[in-house]
Design a protein around this motif. Structure first.
Motif, PDB file in Angstrom:
ATOM      1  N   GLN A   1    -135.729  44.781   1.897  1.00 19.61           N
ATOM      2  CA  GLN A   1    -136.297  45.608   0.835  1.00 19.61           C
ATOM      3  C   GLN A   1    -137.036  44.752  -0.191  1.00 19.61           C
ATOM      4  OE1 GLN A   1    -136.446  48.933   0.934  1.00 19.61           O
ATOM      5  NE2 GLN A   1    -135.441  48.689   2.917  1.00 19.61           N
ATOM      6  N   SER A   2    -136.468  43.613  -0.558  1.00 17.17           N
ATOM      7  CA  SER A   2    -137.131  42.715  -1.504  1.00 17.17           C
ATOM      8  C   SER A   2    -138.428  42.169  -0.911  1.00 17.17           C
ATOM      9  CB  SER A   2    -136.197  41.562  -1.886  1.00 17.17           C
ATOM     10  OG  SER A   2    -135.012  42.049  -2.476  1.00 17.17           O
ATOM     11  N   TRP A   3    -138.382  41.820   0.368  1.00  8.32           N
ATOM     12  CA  TRP A   3    -139.573  41.297   1.052  1.00  8.32           C
ATOM     13  C   TRP A   3    -140.683  42.333   1.084  1.00  8.32           C
ATOM     14  CZ3 TRP A   3    -140.532  36.461   3.161  1.00  8.32           C
ATOM     15  CH2 TRP A   3    -141.679  36.360   3.956  1.00  8.32           C
ATOM     16  N   ARG A   4    -140.351  43.580   1.402  1.00  9.43           N
ATOM     17  CA  ARG A   4    -141.358  44.635   1.467  1.00  9.43           C
ATOM     18  C   ARG A   4    -142.001  44.891   0.110  1.00  9.43           C
ATOM     19  NH1 ARG A   4    -138.435  49.284   5.268  1.00  9.43           N
ATOM     20  NH2 ARG A   4    -138.788  48.230   7.292  1.00  9.43           N
ATOM     21  N   GLN A   5    -141.183  44.907  -0.925  1.00  7.87           N
ATOM     22  CA  GLN A   5    -141.710  45.161  -2.265  1.00  7.87           C
ATOM     23  C   GLN A   5    -142.636  44.027  -2.710  1.00  7.87           C
ATOM     24  OE1 GLN A   5    -138.714  46.163  -5.106  1.00  7.87           O
ATOM     25  NE2 GLN A   5    -140.119  46.196  -6.846  1.00  7.87           N
ATOM     26  N   ALA A   6    -142.223  42.798  -2.460  1.00 12.25           N
ATOM     27  CA  ALA A   6    -143.060  41.654  -2.846  1.00 12.25           C
ATOM     28  C   ALA A   6    -144.352  41.625  -2.034  1.00 12.25           C
ATOM     29  CB  ALA A   6    -142.286  40.355  -2.648  1.00 12.25           C
ATOM     30  N   ARG A   7    -144.269  41.922  -0.753  1.00 14.30           N
ATOM     31  CA  ARG A   7    -145.471  41.923   0.087  1.00 14.30           C
ATOM     32  C   ARG A   7    -146.432  43.019  -0.338  1.00 14.30           C
ATOM     33  NH1 ARG A   7    -144.767  43.051   6.405  1.00 14.30           N
ATOM     34  NH2 ARG A   7    -144.230  45.086   5.498  1.00 14.30           N
ATOM     35  N   SER A   8    -145.897  44.186  -0.695  1.00 17.63           N
ATOM     36  CA  SER A   8    -146.733  45.280  -1.180  1.00 17.63           C
ATOM     37  C   SER A   8    -147.440  44.896  -2.476  1.00 17.63           C
ATOM     38  CB  SER A   8    -145.873  46.529  -1.392  1.00 17.63           C
ATOM     39  OG  SER A   8    -146.633  47.576  -1.955  1.00 17.63           O
ATOM     40  N   GLN A   9    -146.720  44.220  -3.367  1.00 22.38           N
ATOM     41  CA  GLN A   9    -147.320  43.782  -4.626  1.00 22.38           C
ATOM     42  C   GLN A   9    -148.380  42.728  -4.374  1.00 22.38           C
ATOM     43  OE1 GLN A   9    -144.579  43.085  -7.856  1.00 22.38           O
ATOM     44  NE2 GLN A   9    -145.810  41.384  -8.668  1.00 22.38           N
ATOM     45  N   LEU A  10    -148.135  41.844  -3.413  1.00 17.45           N
ATOM     46  CA  LEU A  10    -149.104  40.799  -3.086  1.00 17.45           C
ATOM     47  C   LEU A  10    -150.401  41.393  -2.549  1.00 17.45           C
ATOM     48  CD1 LEU A  10    -149.482  37.680  -2.928  1.00 17.45           C
ATOM     49  CD2 LEU A  10    -148.665  37.820  -0.574  1.00 17.45           C
ATOM     50  N   ARG A  11    -150.305  42.496  -1.820  1.00 21.59           N
ATOM     51  CA  ARG A  11    -151.474  43.109  -1.216  1.00 21.59           C
ATOM     52  C   ARG A  11    -152.238  44.018  -2.169  1.00 21.59           C
ATOM     53  NH1 ARG A  11    -149.134  45.020   4.738  1.00 21.59           N
ATOM     54  NH2 ARG A  11    -149.100  42.944   5.706  1.00 21.59           N
TER      55      ARG A  11
ATOM     56  N   LEU B   1    -146.196  36.062  -8.920  1.00 15.65           N
ATOM     57  CA  LEU B   1    -144.793  36.472  -8.882  1.00 15.65           C
ATOM     58  C   LEU B   1    -144.416  36.999  -7.505  1.00 15.65           C
ATOM     59  CD1 LEU B   1    -142.124  36.953 -10.342  1.00 15.65           C
ATOM     60  CD2 LEU B   1    -142.997  39.185 -11.059  1.00 15.65           C
ATOM     61  N   ALA B   2    -145.313  37.797  -6.910  1.00 19.59           N
ATOM     62  CA  ALA B   2    -145.045  38.353  -5.583  1.00 19.59           C
ATOM     63  C   ALA B   2    -144.909  37.244  -4.552  1.00 19.59           C
ATOM     64  CB  ALA B   2    -146.162  39.310  -5.179  1.00 19.59           C
ATOM     65  N   PHE B   3    -145.834  36.267  -4.586  1.00 16.65           N
ATOM     66  CA  PHE B   3    -145.724  35.166  -3.630  1.00 16.65           C
ATOM     67  C   PHE B   3    -144.491  34.320  -3.922  1.00 16.65           C
ATOM     68  CE2 PHE B   3    -146.437  30.853  -2.124  1.00 16.65           C
ATOM     69  CZ  PHE B   3    -146.756  31.099  -0.796  1.00 16.65           C
ATOM     70  N   GLY B   4    -144.147  34.176  -5.209  1.00 11.79           N
ATOM     71  CA  GLY B   4    -142.948  33.429  -5.568  1.00 11.79           C
ATOM     72  C   GLY B   4    -141.697  34.042  -4.977  1.00 11.79           C
ATOM     73  N   VAL B   5    -141.620  35.371  -4.992  1.00 18.43           N
ATOM     74  CA  VAL B   5    -140.465  36.059  -4.407  1.00 18.43           C
ATOM     75  C   VAL B   5    -140.442  35.860  -2.893  1.00 18.43           C
ATOM     76  CG1 VAL B   5    -139.410  38.314  -3.992  1.00 18.43           C
ATOM     77  CG2 VAL B   5    -140.298  37.757  -6.254  1.00 18.43           C
ATOM     78  N   LEU B   6    -141.604  36.026  -2.252  1.00 12.43           N
ATOM     79  CA  LEU B   6    -141.665  35.839  -0.798  1.00 12.43           C
ATOM     80  C   LEU B   6    -141.272  34.417  -0.413  1.00 12.43           C
ATOM     81  CD1 LEU B   6    -145.010  37.700   0.063  1.00 12.43           C
ATOM     82  CD2 LEU B   6    -142.680  38.466   0.571  1.00 12.43           C
ATOM     83  N   GLY B   7    -141.796  33.441  -1.139  1.00 16.01           N
ATOM     84  CA  GLY B   7    -141.477  32.054  -0.839  1.00 16.01           C
ATOM     85  C   GLY B   7    -140.008  31.734  -1.067  1.00 16.01           C
ATOM     86  N   ALA B   8    -139.441  32.269  -2.141  1.00 17.87           N
ATOM     87  CA  ALA B   8    -138.029  32.022  -2.433  1.00 17.87           C
ATOM     88  C   ALA B   8    -137.138  32.618  -1.347  1.00 17.87           C
ATOM     89  CB  ALA B   8    -137.671  32.601  -3.798  1.00 17.87           C
ATOM     90  N   LEU B   9    -137.444  33.844  -0.934  1.00 21.94           N
ATOM     91  CA  LEU B   9    -136.655  34.482   0.130  1.00 21.94           C
ATOM     92  C   LEU B   9    -136.755  33.679   1.423  1.00 21.94           C
ATOM     93  CD1 LEU B   9    -137.553  38.248  -0.454  1.00 21.94           C
ATOM     94  CD2 LEU B   9    -135.349  37.155  -0.896  1.00 21.94           C
ATOM     95  N   LEU B  10    -137.974  33.261   1.756  1.00 20.34           N
ATOM     96  CA  LEU B  10    -138.178  32.504   2.989  1.00 20.34           C
ATOM     97  C   LEU B  10    -137.429  31.175   2.944  1.00 20.34           C
ATOM     98  CD1 LEU B  10    -139.620  32.351   5.714  1.00 20.34           C
ATOM     99  CD2 LEU B  10    -141.582  31.332   4.532  1.00 20.34           C
TER     100      LEU B  10
END
Length: 214
Positions: free
Chosen positions: A167-177, A187-196
């Motif tokens: 769910q966190s990944w989807r929200q961040a990816r949606s914000q990035l797009r 911030l969106a890429f920061g969340v994706l990178g942190a999760l990864l």
């Protein structure tokens, strides 16, 4: 470090003015500090952040290939210079550590098999694995997010954890797009990178016990 480095990198690439300068200094000093830790899991997680960053922020195909080749060269140099960077990282030490982690993973899997639904309880792995391996008694984590979550929280906790991740990944990816604001994109890429980084580093360490920030 790997929680803040993706955000810092995105601020440097996308930001302007003070945000760009702050992102540059933070990423440079943070990357240097990470290299100084000589954590193999941390460095692998760092590389896993750099690869999607190249595809997100570099549009030119030739530049992508150059950056990817640079990462490969850096990884090879780091591997060849291990004896110089840290003489303690000998083949014997690394081999012993690998065997130790393998035994801990087997023990965690056995605990999961005996209690697959709810596990043995959060934090109980360090108390119970010694029953299988008394010669390794001590407060050792499983050195693996996936095995320790399965052992301590069972399938219920494991599925809940990945539900939150997805769910966190989807929200961040949606914000990035969809976002047009540079800080929102960073911030969106920061969340994706942190999760990864958590998922990659989690193959060799149980981060939730080692670092309270997680």
């Amino acid at each position: 470090l790997n929680l803040i480095l993706p955000f810092a990198l995105a601020c440097y690439v996308l930001g302007r003015g003070k945000w760009k300068r702050l992102g540059c200094y933070t990423f440079g000093l943070g990357a240097l500090a990470l290299l100084s830790t000589q954590s193999v899991g941390g460095l692998l997680a760092f590389v896993s952040i750099l690869v999607p960053a190249i595809f997100c922020f570099t549009r030119d195909r030739k530049k992508r290939l150059v950056f990817l080749a640079g990462i490969c060269v850096f990884a090879c140099l780091f591997y060849l210079l291990r004896p110089v960077l840290n003489p303690n990282h000998t083949e014997e030490v690394v081999g012993t550590d690998a065997v130790l982690r393998l035994l801990l993973w087997v023990s965690a899997w056995n605990l999961f098999v005996h209690s697959p639904v709810l596990g043995v309880g959060w934090g109980n792995f360090t108390n119970l694995y010694a029953l299988d391996m008394p010669f390794m008694a001590g407060a050792l984590a499983a050195h693996n997010i996936y095995f320790q979550l399965l052992a301590e929280t069972g399938l219920v906790g494991f599925v809940a954890f990945f539900h939150l991740i997805v769910q966190s990944w989807r929200q961040a990816r949606s914000q990035l797009r969809s976002s047009a604001d540079s800080l929102d994109l960073a911030l969106a890429f920061g969340v994706l990178g942190a999760l990864l980084s958590v998922l990659v580093h989690g193959f060799v360490d149980f981060l939730f016990q080692a670092n309270a920030q997680f």
